[in-house]
Structure formats: C-alpha cells, structure tokens
Design an enzyme around this catalytic site. Structure first.
Site, PDB file in Angstrom:
ATOM      1  N   GLN A   1      -8.248  -7.341 -10.890  1.00 47.64           N
ATOM      2  CA  GLN A   1      -8.976  -6.197 -10.319  1.00 47.64           C
ATOM      3  C   GLN A   1      -8.591  -4.906 -11.037  1.00 47.64           C
ATOM      4  O   GLN A   1      -9.446  -4.070 -11.342  1.00 47.64           O
ATOM      5  CB  GLN A   1      -8.658  -6.085  -8.823  1.00 47.64           C
ATOM      6  CG  GLN A   1      -9.129  -4.787  -8.184  1.00 47.64           C
ATOM      7  CD  GLN A   1      -8.919  -4.753  -6.694  1.00 47.64           C
ATOM      8  OE1 GLN A   1      -9.716  -5.306  -5.949  1.00 47.64           O
ATOM      9  NE2 GLN A   1      -7.854  -4.107  -6.231  1.00 47.64           N
TER      10      GLN A   1
ATOM     11  N   HIS B   1       0.841  -1.207   0.000  1.00 46.31           N
ATOM     12  CA  HIS B   1       0.000   0.000   0.000  1.00 46.31           C
ATOM     13  C   HIS B   1       0.873   1.253   0.000  1.00 46.31           C
ATOM     14  O   HIS B   1       0.546   2.252  -0.651  1.00 46.31           O
ATOM     15  CB  HIS B   1      -0.887   0.040   1.242  1.00 46.31           C
ATOM     16  CG  HIS B   1      -1.841  -1.100   1.376  1.00 46.31           C
ATOM     17  ND1 HIS B   1      -1.699  -2.093   2.315  1.00 46.31           N
ATOM     18  CD2 HIS B   1      -2.959  -1.410   0.684  1.00 46.31           C
ATOM     19  CE1 HIS B   1      -2.687  -2.965   2.208  1.00 46.31           C
ATOM     20  NE2 HIS B   1      -3.470  -2.585   1.206  1.00 46.31           N
TER      21      HIS B   1
ATOM     22  N   ASP C   1      -3.200  -7.554  -7.570  1.00 44.87           N
ATOM     23  CA  ASP C   1      -4.582  -7.895  -7.934  1.00 44.87           C
ATOM     24  C   ASP C   1      -4.769  -7.476  -9.398  1.00 44.87           C
ATOM     25  O   ASP C   1      -5.464  -6.503  -9.697  1.00 44.87           O
ATOM     26  CB  ASP C   1      -5.554  -7.178  -7.009  1.00 44.87           C
ATOM     27  CG  ASP C   1      -5.427  -7.669  -5.584  1.00 44.87           C
ATOM     28  OD1 ASP C   1      -5.737  -8.835  -5.328  1.00 44.87           O
ATOM     29  OD2 ASP C   1      -4.970  -6.882  -4.725  1.00 44.87           O
TER      30      ASP C   1
END
Ligand code: PAF
Length: 284
Positions: free
Chosen positions: A158, A42, A155
């Site tokens: 995604q 992140h 991901d």
C-alpha cells in the site's frame, strides 16, 4: 469529554477551513489517514507526524470501496469515541470523520487505478482493493492538501502504491513510511488481530518468525526459491493457509531470484477466518 475535546469535522469544507487557518500560521501540516480501530501502530504514525509537523490532522473513515464483497466491511471494528480519545491523547489537532455519502455522494463515478505495483500480491488476492485505497487516498490528499502524509510499513505494498500515486498525479505531499509496531512476540499490530481466537493468537507470531528466519537464510546466501519454499511449508505446518511468501525488490516489488538489490520479504496467510500480512526488509 469522552473524546478529550478534540476537534472533529465531517465535511470537506470544514476540513479545508481549518487547514487554511494552519496555512495562514505557516504551519507544516501532516495527514494521518486511518480507518479507526486505533492501536499503537496508528499512534506511531501520529508520533512521527508530530515530530515533523506543527499541525496534525487524522482521518477516520472505514472506506467501503477497498473491501471485497466477501470481506469484513460490515464487521470491521468501529468505536469512534475510543478512537477520538486516543487521537486526543496522542496530540492530534483535528479529526476528519466524514460519513460515507460525503466521500461517495450519489453519482460518484471515478476510480484511481495504480497499475504494475498494485496488480499482484494483495492486488491479486483482493481484486479492486488497491483501486479503493488509491481512490480514497487521492481524495483525502486533495481534500486536506497536507505537506506530508504517514503510512505504516506493515501495509508495505500500500505504501508503494501511494508513493506511485502521488508521483503520477503530481499530488504535492511527501509520503512518509513508518516502521511496523509489533507485540512483544513479534506479531505486527493490526486492527484485524481482534478477530484471532485465543489459540490462533498463540500461533500468529509464527508469521513474523518465519519471515525473519527466511530473511536470515537469504542473507547467508540461501537459494531464494528454496528458502521461501521452506518458509511456506513452516507456515502450513503451523496451521496457516499461505497466500504468498515472496522476495521482491524493495522499491519496485519486481520478483528477485537472488538477493542483488535491497529486498522485501512479503507474506500473507490466513489463520482460520483472519488474514494476516507482514513483511521485513532484507539487505543484500
Ligand atoms: O491503511 C489503512 O488504514 C487504509 O488502507 C487507508 C490508507 C486509511 C485508506 O483507507
């Protein structure tokens, strides 16, 4: 202050008020959507956002609608104070951390479904998952109206679903993909790695190793079915229950039976109760 004094808003009105001030200052605005359990993956999204934009908002919302009934919504790691402290140290300007009923008030009835690209792989193994993701990402983008939003390549499907979503709904945000951050042994960082028992953690890097070996074999001209089949067998021998290990077109996720276009090798496999996903690029 435990959270480093970072500004936190919990309503869409407060989010929009701050974003409006930034717009008046003619700042380029980034949104980093997260479900918390913040790790270096992140923080790489935040670093990329800070490199491109004058102001960075991060969202922190464990989105119930993207978890299946037998998945880990209740157990998903939550530690808001630690997440806020990490965001503050990374230079996030504002955190949007809405309660569930602010995102899904009584009577909420809309779902965004991205067909085609979201239908199989993760979409096949986790029915409803991408509708949950697409709906919450559409909401977050429309709530914040950022110039750019940042998503990890870990991901990968995604990321492509979100790219399709913003194109199809004319949402005026640039979608930026950020390279996967890995442990020194190759394991992709994930909030779910905390579920791995010590013995599973030791075996987990095999997933990335097999992806890399399979990618190398494909680059040398190996047959796609044979190379991916060998990869699946190696994972099974290493104690993984394999959901898929496939070669797909890097942009459309269409199956590739030979490496004629930029490809992506994608895998999902379970080690005990932990489901790991990973992917690598394969150039022809
Ligand atoms: O990747 C995630 O953490 C989530 O799927 C996202 C994009 C924040 C939507 O809830």
């Amino acid at each position: 202050m435990a959270n480093g004094g970072i500004a936190v808003v919990r309503t869409v009105a407060d989010l929009r008020a701050t974003v409006a001030l930034w717009r008046d200052e003619r700042q380029r605005i980034a949104l980093v959507p997260t479900m918390g359990a913040i790790h270096r993956g992140h923080l790489a999204l935040v670093a990329a956002a800070r490199g491109d934009c004058g102001r960075v908002a991060a969202s922190l919302f464990v989105n119930p609608t993207q978890f299946g009934p037998s998945e880990d919504f209740a157990a998903y790691p939550r530690d808001e104070a630690a997440d806020l402290a990490q965001f503050a140290a990374a230079g996030v300007d504002l955190v949007f951390a809405p309660p569930v009923d602010a995102m899904y008030p009584p009577g909420f009835a809309t779902s965004v479904t991205v067909g085609g690209i979201g239908d199989e792989l993760e979409g096949g193994h986790r029915p409803g998952h991408f509708a949950g993701v697409a709906t919450v990402v559409a909401k977050l983008l429309l709530q914040a109206l950022p110039d750019a939003a940042y998503f990890g390549e870990k991901d990968y499907q995604q990321l492509l679903v979100v790219r399709r979503l913003v194109r199809d709904l004319d949402i005026p945000a640039q979608i930026v993909g950020v390279a996967t951050v890995r442990e020194p042994d190759g394991l992709a960082l994930s909030s779910r790695n905390v579920y791995l028992a010590p013995d599973e953690r030791r075996r987990a890097p095999l997933l990335h190793q097999v992806l890399q070996e399979t990618a190398a074999a494909l680059r040398r001209g190996a047959d796609v079915a044979a190379a991916t089949g060998r990869g699946r067998s190696r994972l099974a021998a290493g104690g993984f229950a394999v959901d898929y290990l496939v070669l797909r077109d890097a942009e459309t996720l269409a199956p590739l039976d030979r490496l004629a276009a930029p490809g992506r090798l994608l895998a999902a496999a379970r080690l005990g109760r932990t489901r790991l996903i990973d992917n690598v690029a394969v150039a022809p």
